[in-house]
Scaffold this motif. Structure first.
Motif, PDB file in Angstrom:
ATOM      1  N   GLU A  57       0.638  -1.308   0.143  1.00 54.26           N
ATOM      2  CA  GLU A  57      -0.137   0.385   0.226  1.00 54.26           C
ATOM      3  C   GLU A  57       1.105   1.237  -0.045  1.00 54.26           C
ATOM      4  OE1 GLU A  57      -2.695  -0.190   3.294  1.00 54.26           O
ATOM      5  OE2 GLU A  57      -3.947  -1.579   2.653  1.00 54.26           O
ATOM      6  N   LYS A  58       2.422   1.264   0.489  1.00 53.82           N
ATOM      7  CA  LYS A  58       3.192   2.675   0.576  1.00 53.82           C
ATOM      8  C   LYS A  58       3.889   2.973  -0.634  1.00 53.82           C
ATOM      9  CE  LYS A  58       4.198   1.663   5.867  1.00 53.82           C
ATOM     10  NZ  LYS A  58       5.250   1.337   6.589  1.00 53.82           N
ATOM     11  N   ILE A  59       3.569   1.896  -1.781  1.00 55.47           N
ATOM     12  CA  ILE A  59       4.371   2.041  -2.713  1.00 55.47           C
ATOM     13  C   ILE A  59       3.042   2.087  -4.215  1.00 55.47           C
ATOM     14  CG2 ILE A  59       5.665   1.054  -4.660  1.00 55.47           C
ATOM     15  CD1 ILE A  59       7.139  -0.768  -2.448  1.00 55.47           C
ATOM     16  N   ASP A  60       2.209   0.828  -3.855  1.00 54.78           N
ATOM     17  CA  ASP A  60       1.114   0.891  -5.026  1.00 54.78           C
ATOM     18  C   ASP A  60       0.409   1.741  -4.517  1.00 54.78           C
ATOM     19  OD1 ASP A  60       2.701  -0.357  -6.023  1.00 54.78           O
ATOM     20  OD2 ASP A  60       1.649  -2.644  -4.881  1.00 54.78           O
ATOM     21  N   GLY A  61      -0.054   2.663  -3.420  1.00 50.08           N
ATOM     22  CA  GLY A  61      -1.173   3.619  -2.884  1.00 50.08           C
ATOM     23  C   GLY A  61      -2.666   2.715  -2.665  1.00 50.08           C
ATOM     24  N   SER A  62      -3.470   3.104  -1.847  1.00 47.97           N
ATOM     25  CA  SER A  62      -4.248   2.268  -1.401  1.00 47.97           C
ATOM     26  C   SER A  62      -5.803   3.534  -1.782  1.00 47.97           C
ATOM     27  CB  SER A  62      -4.228   2.109  -0.322  1.00 47.97           C
ATOM     28  OG  SER A  62      -4.190   3.029   0.565  1.00 47.97           O
ATOM     29  N   TYR A  63      -5.306   4.280  -2.212  1.00 50.46           N
ATOM     30  CA  TYR A  63      -6.881   4.759  -1.743  1.00 50.46           C
ATOM     31  C   TYR A  63      -7.070   5.494  -3.785  1.00 50.46           C
ATOM     32  CZ  TYR A  63      -3.782   8.836  -2.582  1.00 50.46           C
ATOM     33  OH  TYR A  63      -2.246   9.803  -2.414  1.00 50.46           O
ATOM     34  N   GLU A  64      -6.974   5.528  -3.942  1.00 47.52           N
ATOM     35  CA  GLU A  64      -7.090   5.799  -5.503  1.00 47.52           C
ATOM     36  C   GLU A  64      -8.396   5.764  -6.007  1.00 47.52           C
ATOM     37  OE1 GLU A  64      -4.055   5.158  -5.359  1.00 47.52           O
ATOM     38  OE2 GLU A  64      -2.979   6.836  -5.613  1.00 47.52           O
ATOM     39  N   HIS A  65      -8.903   4.502  -5.674  1.00 45.90           N
ATOM     40  CA  HIS A  65      -9.856   3.598  -6.578  1.00 45.90           C
ATOM     41  C   HIS A  65     -10.754   4.181  -5.247  1.00 45.90           C
ATOM     42  CE1 HIS A  65      -8.353   0.605  -2.851  1.00 45.90           C
ATOM     43  NE2 HIS A  65      -9.953   0.124  -2.914  1.00 45.90           N
ATOM     44  N   LYS A  66     -10.502   4.208  -4.349  1.00 48.75           N
ATOM     45  CA  LYS A  66     -11.999   4.355  -3.089  1.00 48.75           C
ATOM     46  C   LYS A  66     -12.313   6.225  -3.745  1.00 48.75           C
ATOM     47  CE  LYS A  66      -9.499   1.457   0.892  1.00 48.75           C
ATOM     48  NZ  LYS A  66      -9.214   2.360   2.214  1.00 48.75           N
ATOM     49  N   ILE A  67     -11.676   6.992  -3.884  1.00 49.36           N
ATOM     50  CA  ILE A  67     -11.531   8.380  -4.269  1.00 49.36           C
ATOM     51  C   ILE A  67     -12.382   8.573  -5.643  1.00 49.36           C
ATOM     52  CG2 ILE A  67     -11.068  10.038  -5.364  1.00 49.36           C
ATOM     53  CD1 ILE A  67      -8.079  10.225  -3.672  1.00 49.36           C
ATOM     54  N   ARG A  68     -11.871   7.516  -6.400  1.00 46.00           N
ATOM     55  CA  ARG A  68     -13.021   7.177  -7.402  1.00 46.00           C
ATOM     56  C   ARG A  68     -14.673   6.427  -7.862  1.00 46.00           C
ATOM     57  NH1 ARG A  68     -14.585   3.351 -11.545  1.00 46.00           N
ATOM     58  NH2 ARG A  68     -14.454   4.064 -13.971  1.00 46.00           N
ATOM     59  N   ASP A  69     -14.240   5.783  -6.394  1.00 40.64           N
ATOM     60  CA  ASP A  69     -15.394   5.253  -6.155  1.00 40.64           C
ATOM     61  C   ASP A  69     -16.784   6.174  -5.285  1.00 40.64           C
ATOM     62  OD1 ASP A  69     -15.167   2.683  -7.103  1.00 40.64           O
ATOM     63  OD2 ASP A  69     -14.747   2.253  -5.202  1.00 40.64           O
ATOM     64  N   GLU A  70     -15.992   7.146  -4.713  1.00 38.66           N
ATOM     65  CA  GLU A  70     -16.600   8.358  -3.942  1.00 38.66           C
ATOM     66  C   GLU A  70     -17.249   9.270  -5.114  1.00 38.66           C
ATOM     67  OE1 GLU A  70     -14.285   9.765  -1.167  1.00 38.66           O
ATOM     68  OE2 GLU A  70     -14.383   7.979   0.127  1.00 38.66           O
ATOM     69  N   HIS A  71     -16.391   9.862  -6.127  1.00 41.24           N
ATOM     70  CA  HIS A  71     -17.033  10.421  -7.301  1.00 41.24           C
ATOM     71  C   HIS A  71     -18.131  10.258  -7.698  1.00 41.24           C
ATOM     72  CE1 HIS A  71     -13.346  13.647  -6.707  1.00 41.24           C
ATOM     73  NE2 HIS A  71     -13.054  12.714  -6.809  1.00 41.24           N
ATOM     74  N   LEU A  72     -18.385   8.645  -7.696  1.00 40.80           N
ATOM     75  CA  LEU A  72     -19.288   8.206  -8.698  1.00 40.80           C
ATOM     76  C   LEU A  72     -20.426   8.001  -8.019  1.00 40.80           C
ATOM     77  CD1 LEU A  72     -16.902   5.054 -10.673  1.00 40.80           C
ATOM     78  CD2 LEU A  72     -17.692   7.205 -11.692  1.00 40.80           C
ATOM     79  N   LYS A  73     -20.066   8.035  -6.903  1.00 36.60           N
ATOM     80  CA  LYS A  73     -21.663   7.963  -5.676  1.00 36.60           C
ATOM     81  C   LYS A  73     -21.742   9.294  -5.912  1.00 36.60           C
ATOM     82  CE  LYS A  73     -19.801   3.907  -2.981  1.00 36.60           C
ATOM     83  NZ  LYS A  73     -19.691   3.133  -1.619  1.00 36.60           N
ATOM     84  N   THR A  74     -21.259   9.831  -5.626  1.00 37.13           N
ATOM     85  CA  THR A  74     -20.849  12.133  -5.035  1.00 37.13           C
ATOM     86  C   THR A  74     -22.347  11.524  -6.313  1.00 37.13           C
ATOM     87  OG1 THR A  74     -19.916  11.688  -3.781  1.00 37.13           O
ATOM     88  CG2 THR A  74     -21.021  14.055  -4.710  1.00 37.13           C
ATOM     89  N   LYS A  75     -22.331  11.937  -7.618  1.00 33.25           N
ATOM     90  CA  LYS A  75     -22.442  11.892  -9.075  1.00 33.25           C
ATOM     91  C   LYS A  75     -23.190  11.831  -9.550  1.00 33.25           C
ATOM     92  CE  LYS A  75     -21.039  11.175 -13.656  1.00 33.25           C
ATOM     93  NZ  LYS A  75     -20.658  10.670 -15.369  1.00 33.25           N
ATOM     94  N   GLU A  76     -23.147  10.454  -8.360  1.00 33.07           N
ATOM     95  CA  GLU A  76     -25.281   9.345  -8.712  1.00 33.07           C
ATOM     96  C   GLU A  76     -25.645  10.253  -7.969  1.00 33.07           C
ATOM     97  OE1 GLU A  76     -27.959   6.870 -10.851  1.00 33.07           O
ATOM     98  OE2 GLU A  76     -25.834   7.762 -11.349  1.00 33.07           O
ATOM     99  N   LYS A  77     -25.572  10.267  -7.008  1.00 30.19           N
ATOM    100  CA  LYS A  77     -27.105  11.422  -6.011  1.00 30.19           C
ATOM    101  C   LYS A  77     -27.005  12.498  -6.824  1.00 30.19           C
ATOM    102  CE  LYS A  77     -24.570   9.390  -1.222  1.00 30.19           C
ATOM    103  NZ  LYS A  77     -24.362   9.862  -0.431  1.00 30.19           N
ATOM    104  N   LEU A  78     -25.686  13.387  -6.995  1.00 32.83           N
ATOM    105  CA  LEU A  78     -26.486  14.574  -7.514  1.00 32.83           C
ATOM    106  C   LEU A  78     -27.697  14.290  -9.067  1.00 32.83           C
ATOM    107  CD1 LEU A  78     -23.284  16.689  -7.479  1.00 32.83           C
ATOM    108  CD2 LEU A  78     -25.038  17.137  -6.289  1.00 32.83           C
TER     109      LEU A  78
END
Length: 67
Positions: A18-39
């Motif tokens: 997780e330190k090298i490869d990153g662990s939050y990018e896919h979570k941010i994308r999912d949050e953006h898609l959920k927010t977009k759907e709600k809006l």
């Protein structure tokens, strides 16, 4: 020729770090898609409420020239 090319190949086993490869990018994308759907849902409901039960007036069809 193809068999000789990969004869000595040994696949490397990769581990996820997780330190090298990153662990939050896919979570941010999912949050953006959920927010977009709600809006989008909110906008659809607002447009439907703004439209209401309005009916458009249509003039009667003139039938005197049908013959």
């Amino acid at each position: 020729m193809g068999e000789d090319l990969f004869q000595d190949y040994v696949p490397e086993i990769l581990t996820y770090d997780e330190k090298i490869d990153g662990s939050y990018e896919h979570k941010i994308r999912d949050e953006h898609l959920k927010t977009k759907e709600k809006l989008l849902d909110k906008i659809r409901k607002a447009k439907a409420n703004a439209k209401g039960n309005k009916t458009t007036y249509r003039q009667p069809i003139r039938t005197e020239n049908e013959k």
